[in-house]
Design an enzyme around this catalytic site. Structure first.
Site, PDB file in Angstrom:
ATOM      1  N   HIS A  15       0.841  -1.206   0.000  1.00 32.87           N
ATOM      2  CA  HIS A  15       0.000   0.000   0.000  1.00 32.87           C
ATOM      3  C   HIS A  15       0.874   1.254   0.000  1.00 32.87           C
ATOM      4  O   HIS A  15       1.325   1.722   1.039  1.00 32.87           O
ATOM      5  CB  HIS A  15      -0.897  -0.031   1.249  1.00 32.87           C
ATOM      6  CG  HIS A  15      -1.976   1.014   1.266  1.00 32.87           C
ATOM      7  ND1 HIS A  15      -3.223   0.770   1.799  1.00 32.87           N
ATOM      8  CD2 HIS A  15      -1.995   2.301   0.832  1.00 32.87           C
ATOM      9  CE1 HIS A  15      -3.953   1.877   1.682  1.00 32.87           C
ATOM     10  NE2 HIS A  15      -3.235   2.811   1.109  1.00 32.87           N
ATOM     11  N   ASP A  33       1.217   2.570   3.706  1.00 36.75           N
ATOM     12  CA  ASP A  33       0.316   3.666   3.328  1.00 36.75           C
ATOM     13  C   ASP A  33       1.116   4.964   3.156  1.00 36.75           C
ATOM     14  O   ASP A  33       0.664   6.056   3.537  1.00 36.75           O
ATOM     15  CB  ASP A  33      -0.829   3.845   4.325  1.00 36.75           C
ATOM     16  CG  ASP A  33      -1.944   4.719   3.770  1.00 36.75           C
ATOM     17  OD1 ASP A  33      -1.891   5.111   2.584  1.00 36.75           O
ATOM     18  OD2 ASP A  33      -2.883   5.032   4.535  1.00 36.75           O
TER      19      ASP A  33
END
Ligand code: NCD
Ligand code: ZN
Length: 434
Positions: A63, A309
């Site tokens: 991610h 992320d």
């Protein structure tokens, strides 16, 4: 350019996939691991003394936001993959929330071409679930699967209706390994909110969203996975209830996996008391009890993956007032050290378990067959060599084009020394090679 022959001598080789954790030499030649053993020779090899260092499969990030095309002021494929290499990553999966959105094979091809030119990490673009991330019409999932895409996500936004998610899960079933990765957030509870709802949000005077904004969607999505038999991955878990829902889904035998970010394993809502916009992230940092459940879930296997992320934003964007600053923290250059400092050193995770969540398991979900080990003769040489004992302070300069790290100023333990991508060094002696 012929790649050099490299001999890593006397490293602690930690290979979670093969269950190997021993001091050994590893010879890299022609892009592959040529040999693993004790007392290896290698007449023409460049020898890297690895006393006290750990050699592991290169890290894999499920991610990442590389921001190209469209937001090159924040990051590009080149700067983002340089940050990845600096952090010990050999493969990353950039999210589809670019401009244009990666909702058909042409944008996927464009991102891949930029990655090829940079040559700093293998890039596995994530395709959008819906056209333009608008939540209505399914994206060109079939076309993107044909182009080799495995993971689909509208990350940044939640698929707004159960019906659309059901259709995506069902459609993806036609393609063996396709995964639907969800950003779980009920916008009716979260929109306009700045942080987690609780005592901290009241005392800071910031509008809060309850953990139920995530929990309700995790529940909905798991029920859609149950209904369809589809393959669901839950992005960046932030709450104790969500962890429990994933735990139950797994015990019911559903095809569900989950990730947590390094920052959600460290920070809680109280850490926003300085109004540091670098700690404004989505989903927001929650209560200490949520952080505890995330750590526990990672230790017991409920949570499969640590994913960064990595969400770069330009300095001017993060310098806005708290409620106008965009959410996100960079993470590629600190993920390994955060895991070593906050999870391995205190005994929450063993080193092999930490590396499994940062490399082997995400490689499996992504279908990145050349990554995640095992470190065996004949396997592609995608490796990281790090010093588990080096202390350093998180501060600019970063390899990333952005500097919005939630960890700025913190001391971390563990530093990447070499990153090897298909037998070539992308990082040598802690420095980028290109
Ligand atoms: C992400 C971004 O910046 O793209 N930000 C974040 O805080 N995680 C998108 C998102 O998931 O909200
Ligand atoms: Zn997200």
């Amino acid at each position: 350019m012929a790649s050099p022959e490299l001999l890593f001598r006397g490293a602690r080789v930690v290979d979670p996939r093969a269950g190997f954790d021993e001091v050994a030499d590893v010879l890299v030649k022609d892009g592959v691991v040529a040999d693993v053993g004790r007392g290896l020779g290698g007449a023409s090899a460049e020898v890297v003394g690895c006393d006290g260092l750990v050699l592991a499969p290169g890290l894999v990030d499920l991610h990442t936001h590389l921001r190209e095309p469209g937001f090159e002021q924040k990051e590009t494929v080149e700067t983002g993959t340089r940050a990845a290499a600096a952090g010990g990553f050999t493969a990353v999966a950039p999210m589809a929330n670019t401009d244009p959105v990666a909702d058909d094979a042409s944008v996927i091809a464009e991102v891949r071409a930029a990655a090829e030119r940079a040559g700093l990490a293998d890039v596995f673009p994530v395709g959008a679930i819906t056209k333009g991330l608008e939540g209505e019409v399914l994206a060109e999932i079939g076309e993107m699967v044909a182009a080799g895409v495995r993971v689909f996500s509208d990350d940044g936004r939640c698929v707004p209706t159960a019906r659309t998610l059901r259709n995506a899960l069902t459609y993806a079933l036609a393609f063996d390994e396709a995964v639907i990765a969800e950003h779980c957030e009920d916008a009716s509870l979260s929109s306009g909110q700045q942080m987690h709802e609780g005592i901290s949000s009241f005392s800071l005077g910031l509008a809060g969203q309850p953990a139920a904004a995530e929990d309700a969607i995790v529940f909905r999505d798991i029920e859609m996975a149950r209904l369809t038999g589809g393959r669901l991955h839950v992005c960046h878990l932030s709450s104790a209830r969500s962890v429990e829902l994933v735990r139950r889904a797994k015990s019911d035998g559903l095809r569900v996996s989950a990730e947590v970010t390094p920052h959600h394993l460290v920070f809680i809502d109280e850490d926003l008391r300085t109004y540091d916009t670098n700690r404004k992230v989505n989903p927001p940092f929650r209560a200490a009890s949520d952080r505890e459940a995330l750590r526990q879930g990672l230790a017991d296997g409920t949570i499969d993956v640590i994913a960064t992320d990595h969400a770069p934003h330009a300095v001017e964007e993060k310098e806005a007032e708290f409620d106008r600053a965009p959410p996100g923290t960079i993470g590629l250059e600190t993920a390994l050290a955060v895991a070593l400092t906050e999870l391995v050193a205190p005994g929450i995770l063993t080193l092999p378990r930490a590396l499994e969540t940062l490399s082997c398991t995400p490689a499996g979900i992504l279908g990145a067959r050349d990554h995640g080990g095992p470190i065996e003769a004949g396997r592609p040489a995608n490796l990281v060599l790090f010093d588990p004992d080096e202390r350093w302070i998180v501060e600019p300069p970063f390899a990333s084009r952005s500097r919005n790290s939630a960890f700025l100023g913190r001391e971390l333990l563990g530093r990447v020394r070499f990153t090897v991508l298909h037998g070539e060094l992308t990082v040598s002696e802690g420095k980028a090679t290109r």
